[in-house]
Scaffold this motif. Sequence first.
Motif, short mmCIF file in Angstrom:
data_model
loop_
_atom_site.label_atom_id
_atom_site.label_comp_id
_atom_site.label_asym_id
_atom_site.label_seq_id
_atom_site.Cartn_x
_atom_site.Cartn_y
_atom_site.Cartn_z
N GLU A 102 15.75 -19.76 -14.97
CA GLU A 102 14.69 -19.51 -15.95
C GLU A 102 13.73 -18.40 -15.49
OE1 GLU A 102 14.16 -20.80 -19.11
OE2 GLU A 102 16.17 -21.65 -18.85
N PRO A 103 14.26 -17.24 -15.12
CA PRO A 103 13.39 -16.17 -14.60
C PRO A 103 12.53 -15.57 -15.70
CG PRO A 103 15.61 -15.34 -14.94
CD PRO A 103 15.67 -16.82 -15.20
N ASP A 104 11.32 -15.14 -15.31
CA ASP A 104 10.50 -14.38 -16.25
C ASP A 104 10.90 -12.90 -16.17
OD1 ASP A 104 9.38 -13.43 -13.87
OD2 ASP A 104 7.49 -14.52 -14.12
N LEU A 105 10.26 -12.08 -16.98
CA LEU A 105 10.65 -10.67 -17.06
C LEU A 105 10.47 -9.97 -15.71
CD1 LEU A 105 11.66 -8.38 -18.85
CD2 LEU A 105 9.28 -7.94 -19.52
N LEU A 106 9.41 -10.29 -14.99
CA LEU A 106 9.18 -9.68 -13.68
C LEU A 106 10.30 -10.00 -12.71
CD1 LEU A 106 7.37 -8.06 -11.75
CD2 LEU A 106 6.18 -10.21 -11.20
N ALA A 107 10.72 -11.27 -12.67
CA ALA A 107 11.80 -11.68 -11.78
C ALA A 107 13.11 -10.98 -12.14
CB ALA A 107 11.98 -13.20 -11.82
N ILE A 108 13.35 -10.81 -13.43
CA ILE A 108 14.57 -10.12 -13.89
C ILE A 108 14.54 -8.67 -13.44
CG2 ILE A 108 15.74 -9.24 -15.96
CD1 ILE A 108 14.92 -11.94 -17.30
N ARG A 109 13.41 -8.01 -13.62
CA ARG A 109 13.33 -6.59 -13.25
C ARG A 109 13.42 -6.41 -11.73
NH1 ARG A 109 9.32 -3.31 -17.23
NH2 ARG A 109 10.74 -1.67 -16.61
N GLU A 110 12.81 -7.31 -10.98
CA GLU A 110 12.89 -7.22 -9.52
C GLU A 110 14.32 -7.46 -9.04
OE1 GLU A 110 9.98 -10.00 -8.13
OE2 GLU A 110 8.33 -8.53 -8.22
N THR A 111 14.99 -8.43 -9.64
CA THR A 111 16.39 -8.71 -9.29
C THR A 111 17.28 -7.52 -9.63
OG1 THR A 111 16.10 -11.09 -9.66
CG2 THR A 111 18.36 -10.25 -9.72
N ASP A 112 17.04 -6.94 -10.79
CA ASP A 112 17.80 -5.76 -11.22
C ASP A 112 17.66 -4.63 -10.19
OD1 ASP A 112 19.01 -4.24 -13.84
OD2 ASP A 112 17.57 -2.96 -12.80
#
Length: 385
Positions: free
Chosen positions: A363-373
């Motif tokens: 359940e990542p938020d947008l920040l976690a998604i962008r950091e993972t990317d």
Amino acid sequence: MNSLKFISLLGATGSIGMQTLDVIRSHPDEFRLVAMSVGRNIDRAREIIEEFSPHIVSVADEENFKKLKSEYKGKVDVCFGEDGLIEVATYDQAHMVVSAVVGSVGLVPTLKAIEAKKTIALANKETLVTAGHLVMREAKKHGVDILPVDSEHSAIFQCLQGEKKKNIEKIILTASGGSFRDRTREQLKNVTVAEALRHPNWSMGAKITIDSATMMNKGLEIIEAHWLFQLPYEQIDVLLHRESIIHSLVQFHDGSVIAQLGTPDMRVPIQYALTYPDRLPLSTTKRLNLAEVATLHFQTVDFDRYRCLKFAYEAGKIGGTMPTVLNAANEEAVAAFLSEKISFLAIEELIERAMERHVPIMEPDLLAIRETDQETRDYVKSLLT
């Protein structure tokens, strides 16, 4: 249709973008291009500006921004970068946003367009692959329709008109098999970029054509279908179909199967998204003549042969940030192959290594998604040096 529909087009100079312009051009009384984004193909951008006179244009970089701003001063608002994409996606006069950019760059503009209550015609797979839970939640919250433009998802969407979700047994995405469908894995070791770019059925951009050859394209579509149609992965199948005549199928629990057929022409699903729930004539597309086609071919998918498809199912079922890693690693690996830095089969190896090292965030938020990317891209690039 009763009134003129104003369109914002993200990715106007790409393959889907240009075919969207074909549809707009064919129906000047129905559609008007009011905003668009382009990458770095500024010559083509100028041609589009001259023909369609959009109000606002976004470009990828500051250099081209300065050029166009000077050339079209007082005629067109020009912007650039992610902020520019967002301006185009949220342009107040637009009724609908066609997201035809390639890659995860489409995610934030799409989310912003949903917040602005724009209808979304989605051709950008990576938006749902990297953040499907966020996109669908926001669409539901703001009462926004997300209409599929991919031929396979459009086919399923059309097959489900008037049907109830509870009656679906499974959906079946068809796949051409791409440029190398008749080659063994052994024969793939030394294939060239030029060979990989020769798709047998469709005319697409370089990245999508390579994804078709690896079957990652279909893998991304599986994850996209999971979110679009809210179905578990166990109810999503893939079938190899050489001719690309049957664009996808839905099997119901009474044994009935409904399929959508047509000649391979992306303007058909693009126009359907733009006109839904209506249809308009499309005289430029070749009519399907089954007697002329005579024979259609089908076969099951070999997951050992197409390992990217297996990775996609695995990433989708794990969920969280794992699909983000799958997508980011693939984008970097495909770019490296197109630059002739790695071999064709090394695309799979890089994706596998990125997935194996990642501990998913659920359940990542947008920040976690962008950091993972970004972290995934940095890791894959580190493997290339």
